[in-house]
Design an enzyme around this catalytic site. Structure first.
Site, PDB file in Angstrom:
ATOM      1  N   LYS A  52       0.839  -1.201   0.000  1.00 11.75           N
ATOM      2  CA  LYS A  52       0.000   0.000   0.000  1.00 11.75           C
ATOM      3  C   LYS A  52       0.876   1.253   0.000  1.00 11.75           C
ATOM      4  O   LYS A  52       2.079   1.191   0.266  1.00 11.75           O
ATOM      5  CB  LYS A  52      -0.915   0.001   1.227  1.00 11.75           C
ATOM      6  CG  LYS A  52      -0.182   0.029   2.559  1.00 11.75           C
ATOM      7  CD  LYS A  52      -1.152  -0.014   3.726  1.00 11.75           C
ATOM      8  CE  LYS A  52      -0.398   0.020   5.052  1.00 11.75           C
ATOM      9  NZ  LYS A  52      -1.307   0.088   6.214  1.00 11.75           N
ATOM     10  N   TYR A  75      13.589  31.649   2.175  1.00 12.78           N
ATOM     11  CA  TYR A  75      12.452  32.460   2.601  1.00 12.78           C
ATOM     12  C   TYR A  75      12.582  32.887   4.061  1.00 12.78           C
ATOM     13  O   TYR A  75      12.976  32.101   4.921  1.00 12.78           O
ATOM     14  CB  TYR A  75      11.149  31.677   2.425  1.00 12.78           C
ATOM     15  CG  TYR A  75      10.747  31.478   0.987  1.00 12.78           C
ATOM     16  CD1 TYR A  75      10.327  32.550   0.206  1.00 12.78           C
ATOM     17  CD2 TYR A  75      10.775  30.212   0.410  1.00 12.78           C
ATOM     18  CE1 TYR A  75       9.953  32.363  -1.118  1.00 12.78           C
ATOM     19  CE2 TYR A  75      10.403  30.013  -0.913  1.00 12.78           C
ATOM     20  CZ  TYR A  75       9.994  31.098  -1.667  1.00 12.78           C
ATOM     21  OH  TYR A  75       9.620  30.915  -2.975  1.00 12.78           O
TER      22      TYR A  75
END
EC number: 5.1.1.1
Length: 368
Positions: free
Chosen positions: A40, A263
């Site tokens: 999965k 940033y």
């Protein structure tokens, strides 16, 4: 999603490591216990199709996935006759699609079984909530009623019954034993024992091999990762990590004192120093919390500085390096290593999340 084959960032998957982990686990299982590979979430970030092929080559007898789409992807990739179980909830209107593709579904509500329109027999695994608190029936009465409902419809087959342990990755076993006892009570209440009784995930199969029943669901440890740090020294064999994450420096520059990067200008150089920009960021799964962690360059640690950007990350170098130099984010380099466990510890999470976050924008290269 677009895969970045034209960017120098990539994942390497060691297929030999996956095969070895499976073989070592099989060697300690009773002969009548099957190993199902849990693939999965894109095989925990390792790549569902190639991992499934590798697992099958190593002797896996089936596959477990979380959603029907993953099961269908396996069928479309050529796994036509292999056992596939969807562990999560499936919409009632998709039951016929699963039935036509011979995909086994998890069921945990009697009303889900009512008024199904099926063109082929539907294989059902009854989920028991023995203490996880997610999906599953909780009483003998529920189990008997669902068994009766299934028996009354010749298009329904109770193929399996299972549960999931909440604390199998802990050394203290009292809650684990409570769950096992609850499951066995419900199991023995059924009139007919299903073909597959399964309870063991990776942790349980490694530490509690006596509860293998008919099959185990081998997930995180198939990829060479420990189910928890608590049991790492108690494992019966060494796990071989299969995943490594690499990139290259695309820009190297020297900062002067007072220069800032990224940033918010949260990092400012206090002396002359070399930095490199890497073409990987939080859009790839290298989330912003990696800021302050480190990578390996030439076998030496190099800290991640400033804020991780969407597509780029900046590291502080121990000295000047050439543009194009290889950078190891997860893996080994000249005798040193950074593991998924190392990253998980820094991020205050688990190794499962570290690899699952690595999305399909990063290409996978399969070795051995």
């Amino acid at each position: 999603m677009v895969t970045g084959w034209h960017r120098p960032t990539w994942i390497e998957i060691d297929r030999a490591a996956i095969r070895e982990n499976i073989k070592n686990e099989q060697n300690k299982l009773p002969e009548n216990v099957d190993l199902w590979a849990v693939v999965k979430a894109n095989a925990y970030g390792h790549g569902i199709i190639e991992v499934a092929r590798t697992a099958k080559e190593a002797g896996a007898k089936g596959f477990c996935v979380a959603i029907l789409d993953e099961a269908l992807a396996l069928r479309e990739a050529g796994f036509q006759d292999d056992f596939i179980l969807v562990l999560g909830a499936t919409r009632k209107e998709d039951a016929n699609l699963a039935a036509k593709n011979h995909i086994s579904l998890t069921v945990f509500r009697e009303d889900w079984l009512e008024d199904l329109t099926l063109e082929a027999p539907l294989r059902i695994h009854l989920k028991v909530d023995s203490g996880m608190g997610r999906l599953g029936i909780r009483t003998v009465e529920e189990a008997r009623q669902i068994e009766t409902t299934i028996a009354s419809d010749n298009q329904l087959q109770l193929e399996g019954i299972y549960t999931h342990f909440a604390t199998a990755d802990q050394l203290e076993t009292s809650y684990f034993e409570q769950q096992l006892a609850k499951f066995q009570t419900i199991l023995t209440s059924l009139k007919n024992r299903p073909t597959y009784v399964h309870t063991a995930n990776s942790a349980a199969s490694l530490l509690q091999p006596q509860i293998g029943f008919d099959a185990i669901r081998f997930g995180i440890s198939m990829y060479g990762l420990t189910p928890s740090t608590e049991i790492k020294t108690s494992l019966p064999f060494e796990l071989k990590p299969a995943l490594a994450l690499y990139t290259e420096m695309v820009h190297v520059k020297e900062l002067a004192p007072g220069d800032s990067v990224s940033y918010g200008a949260t990092y400012t150089a206090t002396e002359r120093e070399w930095v490199a920009t890497l073409p990987i960021g939080y859009a790839d799964g290298l989330i912003r919390h990696y800021s302050g962690f480190h990578v390996l360059v030439g076998g030496e640690l190099a800290p991640i500085i400033g804020r991780v950007c969407m597509d780029q990350t900046i590291i502080k170098l121990p000295r000047e390096f050439q543009t194009g130099s290889k950078v190891t984010i997860i893996g080994e380099d000249n005798g040193n290593a950074i593991t998924a466990d190392d990253a998980a510890q820094y991020l205050d999470t688990i190794n499962y999340e570290v690899t699952c976050l690595l999305n399909e924008r990063i290409p996978r290269k399969y070795l051995h």
